[in-house]
Design a protein around this motif. Structure first.
Motif, short mmCIF file in Angstrom:
data_model
loop_
_atom_site.label_atom_id
_atom_site.label_comp_id
_atom_site.label_asym_id
_atom_site.label_seq_id
_atom_site.Cartn_x
_atom_site.Cartn_y
_atom_site.Cartn_z
N THR A 60 18.31 70.68 42.47
CA THR A 60 18.49 69.72 41.70
C THR A 60 18.76 68.29 41.93
O THR A 60 17.90 67.63 41.16
CB THR A 60 19.69 69.73 40.66
N CYS A 109 15.48 77.68 36.46
CA CYS A 109 16.27 76.50 35.81
C CYS A 109 16.53 76.56 34.15
O CYS A 109 15.30 76.91 33.10
CB CYS A 109 15.80 75.64 36.11
N PRO A 110 17.30 76.76 33.60
CA PRO A 110 17.15 77.01 31.40
C PRO A 110 17.11 75.71 31.52
O PRO A 110 16.90 76.03 30.36
CB PRO A 110 18.80 77.38 32.04
N ALA A 111 17.20 74.75 32.03
CA ALA A 111 16.35 73.92 31.47
C ALA A 111 15.49 73.47 31.45
O ALA A 111 14.77 71.95 31.32
CB ALA A 111 17.51 72.26 32.17
N LEU A 168 13.65 72.08 33.78
CA LEU A 168 12.74 71.99 34.73
C LEU A 168 11.57 71.76 35.74
O LEU A 168 11.92 72.83 36.81
CB LEU A 168 13.75 70.44 35.51
N LEU A 181 28.23 72.83 41.23
CA LEU A 181 26.85 72.72 41.83
C LEU A 181 27.65 75.19 42.28
O LEU A 181 26.51 74.97 42.12
CB LEU A 181 26.19 72.30 41.83
N LEU A 219 11.17 72.08 38.36
CA LEU A 219 12.62 71.36 39.94
C LEU A 219 10.84 71.30 40.80
O LEU A 219 10.60 70.68 42.48
CB LEU A 219 13.24 72.68 40.58
N CYS A 260 19.37 68.39 32.92
CA CYS A 260 19.94 69.50 33.71
C CYS A 260 20.85 69.41 33.41
O CYS A 260 21.73 68.41 33.03
CB CYS A 260 19.93 68.46 35.29
N VAL A 261 21.54 70.76 33.19
CA VAL A 261 23.05 70.83 32.74
C VAL A 261 23.80 71.23 33.74
O VAL A 261 24.87 71.50 33.61
CB VAL A 261 23.17 72.18 31.60
N ARG A 262 23.60 70.72 35.17
CA ARG A 262 24.53 71.44 36.13
C ARG A 262 24.55 72.61 36.47
O ARG A 262 25.61 72.49 36.68
CB ARG A 262 25.20 69.81 36.35
N CYS A 263 24.00 73.37 36.38
CA CYS A 263 24.65 74.73 36.32
C CYS A 263 24.55 75.19 37.12
O CYS A 263 25.43 76.71 37.75
CB CYS A 263 23.57 75.89 35.04
N GLY A 264 23.87 74.52 38.00
CA GLY A 264 24.01 75.40 39.81
C GLY A 264 23.02 76.58 39.95
O GLY A 264 23.41 77.49 41.27
N ARG A 265 22.38 76.90 39.18
CA ARG A 265 21.63 78.00 39.01
C ARG A 265 19.79 78.27 40.12
O ARG A 265 20.14 79.47 40.83
CB ARG A 265 20.80 78.61 37.69
N CYS A 266 19.82 77.20 39.95
CA CYS A 266 18.48 76.66 40.77
C CYS A 266 19.26 77.07 42.90
O CYS A 266 18.88 77.40 44.01
CB CYS A 266 18.71 75.35 41.12
#
Ligand code: SF4
Ligand code: SF4
Lengths: 345, 451
Positions: free
Chosen positions: B399, B431-433, B435, A290, B437, B382-388
């Motif tokens: 996330t 968040c691209p998903a 969500l 992450l 959050l 969640c695509v676990r992209c880490g953007r958050c």
């Protein structure tokens, strides 16, 4: 009518009540990310088309088709809406196709794709839940099950047996990695860069991978920390090896970089699936860590394992196993790299 | 008096954060107008962080602007005053934008109301001295802040006098005026800084006197060059320094502003005074000047009415207790495609279901968004992209916090420092998903058992 009602009565229930934030960055959606990957893959697809012609498209069609179909069937069985619009099955199919040889038998590609979706993704609970990169799960499965059909020997072109083969622009009969491993043959740097050599559909052209990869990093769909880590690890390790060779056996700077019959640092980076893996496979957000720090560690790990496998194992190339290995430690990396909240010591 | 002028050590920005479209242009050039006195105001008895006030008036009692309406004995509270001339009604209940039901006293407007010019002049006009302020003792300033019912006008509405009160254990060296207004769309603070910088400067100097701070800084984002100019001009000859910060959301969050201007990090769970700073909003500073110099309580405030869904965006000086409907009607009403009416800005504001909700001391704006503005793509996993993680100004892992909140796993929530979340919404913004959050985290924070 609804509008009139609103004008007369501003508090009419047409006003939504929703929790904030009320804005969202619409440039970034899961679908857009997947679309970005497809755009990033475009140069690779073009390169594959140039070198492998219709055979490339046959694989694309088979893999993408099977992936989408598998996803649809699984969703139907689980009575969930089909998540095809998020394009992730298309991406998985393409990545898998691009990591297969041009002459992979159709049944192998079909099985690989189905395994990628079902065992790689759906059984974990779908997009975002899987631990391993789905395309690599499919790839590993068929590679172990059908070693003869798509293992290293499959890449070798038997021109004599297949005179109708239109592929003639390429310079050697084996992939650069196999040639190196088995006979010490060295593919020239220029061929590695442009891609007129053998290899999996997507890996031969380093230039195409770099172009598409840059796009992904600029769009921030791929985190640059991952390819940076992979490439850095590969450069450092191969430099160490070259440095050792130079010290013990002599050899100039050219040798070091890799040209004129010597497989050097640059050959190591441009050759094989390293760049394709670094930019397109390892950067799968779901199966990588992450935090930026975690991503860099992940990239380093992938690079180190690639070099290990290349140099020490019987396999000529190690991107797939390296990625799967690092996928499995991703939860651990995430735990190590929990960022410190502002104001804590 | 000699003061050492120290150069602030901040880097003008903080790590992470987001850049939502600013859209300040909608109302940035609309000069502050005085809202014609509404026929009735409904004044909530809780408009601040702290204890609810008790009504001090009877039904049918005649009230004049500025008369005490309600008060509380509690330490953390702020008295409330009549904001128009008129007659008090029966105490009832008002629902605030955040969903809280609080007691409220309606006041029906009488015949006699000050004219728009007089009102504006009374609030912002006239002379605002920057010297000779030594005649006001610190205790006197604090008392005026309390008697005037001053609370933070940036949105949090924390009673100002509590912040200014001398605390022997936590000496204050810097008064930081927050003029960042980092919420997209909103321009109320901006208009005040441009049109009426003098009371802001005076208020800043008074605040510094109240807590014996050596240094007075005003932080403004670099997307407001005109405000920087006017403030610098008004501050000439004083020790007040205007610091320009990078435009980034949430630059105006207390902890971020302190970090960006002074390079100091407020400890987790701590307050600005733990690092020797008191942060007050520019509007609050102006109100402080008025309370100390003129003995006038906080009865009016500037509210920005903006968004693509409003006919004629503007900035209005309104009496506390006026309804959102009054403001919207004055600005030409809602456009047909208006979809959401938000109390505050689009990042941290609350949607209104009922436009008859009253404006409070903490209301900085009304943002009306259209269907197009609020369209959200469908939610995915969640695509676990880490953007958050990259967006969170508090350096958290949103996330995980959302996951913990959803599953009511309070151990996990604590492990990932849920209480450090400032609910800025950056995570949900990126968040691209899609969500929800911050929504989940907010819920988690509310439901988590307190220790
Ligand atoms: S931004 Fe959204 S999708 Fe990405 S890791 Fe955070 S919660 Fe998951
Ligand atoms: S977790 Fe809290 S502090 Fe971090 S971005 Fe989300 S809302 Fe803001």
């Amino acid at each position: 009518m609804a509008e009139e009602a609103k004008n007369n009565e501003p508090s009419a229930p047409v006003l939504h009540v929703a929790p904030g934030p009320h804005l969202q960055d619409v440039n970034l959606t899961t679908r857009r990310m997947m679309l970005d990957v497809l755009i990033g893959l475009a140069p690779v697809i073009v390169a594959a088309t140039i070198f492998f012609r219709q055979y490339a498209w046959l694989q694309f069609g088979v893999c993408v088709g099977t992936c989408c179909l598998s996803e649809a069937i699984c969703s139907a069985i689980r009575r969930k809406p089909i998540p095809l619009p998020d394009l992730s099955a298309v991406v998985t199919g393409l990545i898998l196709a691009l990591s297969l040889p041009w002459n992979s038998p159709i049944y192998v590609s079909v099985i690989g794709s189905a395994v990628a979706i079902v065992l790689g993704k759906v059984i974990f609970g779908g997009l975002g839940q899987n631990i391993f990169n789905p395309a690599m799960v499919g790839r590993a499965f068929v590679m172990l099950s059908f070693a003869a059909a798509i293992g290293a020997p499959a890449y070798v072109l038997h021109t004599g047996e297949n005179p109708a083969n239109p592929i003639m622009d390429v310079v050697s009969g084996a992939t650069p990695m196999t040639a190196l491993k088995e006979s010490g043959g060295v593919t020239p740097l220029l061929a590695l860069l442009l891609g007129n050599t053998y290899g999996s559909l997507g890996e031969t052209s380093a230039l195409a991978c770099l172009l598409g990869g840059m796009y992904l990093c600029i769009r921030r769909t791929a985190s640059w920390e991952i390819p940076a880590g992979v490439i850095l690890a590969a450069v450092v390790i191969s430099s160490a090896i070259e440095g050792y060779l130079a010290a013990t056996q002599g050899g100039g700077l050219l040798n070091f970089i890799g040209n004129g019959g010597h497989w050097g640092v640059l050959s190591e980076v441009l050759g094989g699936a390293l760049l394709f893996g670094a930019f397109f496979i390892a950067t799968d957000p779901v199966t990588s860590p992450l935090t930026p720090k975690g991503k860099f560690i992940f990239g380093l790990g992938v690079g180190i394992f690639i070099m290990f496998i290349r140099k020490l194992s019987v396999y000529p190339e190690g991107v797939m196993f390296a990625v799967l290995l690092m996928n499995s430690v991703t939860p651990l990396i995430n735990r190590w790299t929990v960022p410190k909240p502002l104001g804590t010591k | 008096m000699t003061r050492t002028v120290l150069t602030p050590a901040g880097r003008g920005t903080f790590a992470h954060g987001v850049h939502p479209p600013e859209r300040k242009n909608l109302a940035a050039d609309a000069a502050i107008e005085v809202l014609p006195t509404p026929t009735q105001v409904k004044i909530p008895l809780l408009q601040h962080v702290g204890a609810t006030c008790e009504s001090k008036v009877k039904s049918k009692q005649e009230l004049a602007i500025g008369e005490l309406l309600a008060d509380s004995e509690a330490f953390i509270s702020a008295p409330i005053h009549a904001s128009i001339n008129g007659v008090a009604g029966m105490q009832s209940v008002a629902t605030l934008p955040n969903g809280r039901h609080v007691p409220a006293v309606p006041v029906a407007a009488g015949e006699n109301q000050p004219s728009a010019e007089d009102l504006f002049k009374d609030v912002f006009g006239g002379d605002w001295p920057t010297s000779g302020l030594e005649q006001y003792a610190p205790e006197q300033i604090v008392q005026a802040a309390r008697d005037g019912g001053l609370v933070g006008q940036g949105g949090a509405a924390f009673p100002t006098y509590v912040k200014l009160k001398h605390n022997p254990e936590k000496p204050i060296d810097t008064i930081l005026l927050n003029g960042c207004e980092c919420e997209p769309y909103l321009t109320a603070d901006y208009r005040m800084m441009v049109e009426t910088p003098s009371p802001i400067i005076t208020g800043a100097l008074l605040a510094a006197r109240a807590c014996s701070a050596k240094r007075v800084l005003i932080a403004v984002e670099d997307n407001k060059p005109l405000a920087v100019d006017t403030l610098r001009r008004a501050a000439r000859g004083t020790d007040v320094q205007v610091v320009v910060l990078k435009t980034k959301y949430p630059q105006g969050g207390e902890k971020q502003t302190i970090l960006a201007t002074l390079g100091r990090t407020v400890p987790a769970g701590g307050l600005p005074l733990d690092v020797g700073v008191v942060v007050i909003n520019v509007g609050t500073a102006a109100a402080l000047a008025r309370a100390v110099l003129r003995g006038k309580p906080l009865t009016h405030r500037v509210v920005c009415v903006t968004g693509a869904g409003i006919e004629r965006p503007g900035n209005l000086l309104v009496p506390i207790g006026a309804s959102y409907r009054d403001l919207i009607d004055y600005c030409g009403g809602l456009k047909p495609d208006a979809a959401r009416v938000i109390a505050g800005g689009p990042m941290m504001g609350f949607t209104l279901g009922d436009l008859d909700t009253p404006v409070t001391k903490g209301t900085s704006g009304v943002t009306v968004l259209t269907e197009r503005d609020v369209q959200r793509p469908g939610e995915t996993n969640c695509v676990r992209c880490g953007r958050c993680v990259d967006a969170c100004p508090m350096n958290l892992v949103p996330t995980r916090l959302a996951l913990a909140s959803r599953g009511k796993d309070w151990d996990l929530a604590k492990k990932y420092h849920i209480t450090s979340c400032v609910e800025c919404g950056c995570c949900a913004y990126v968040c691209p998903a899609s969500l929800p959050l911050v929504q989940l985290i907010r819920m988690g924070k509310a439901q988590m058992p307190k220790e």
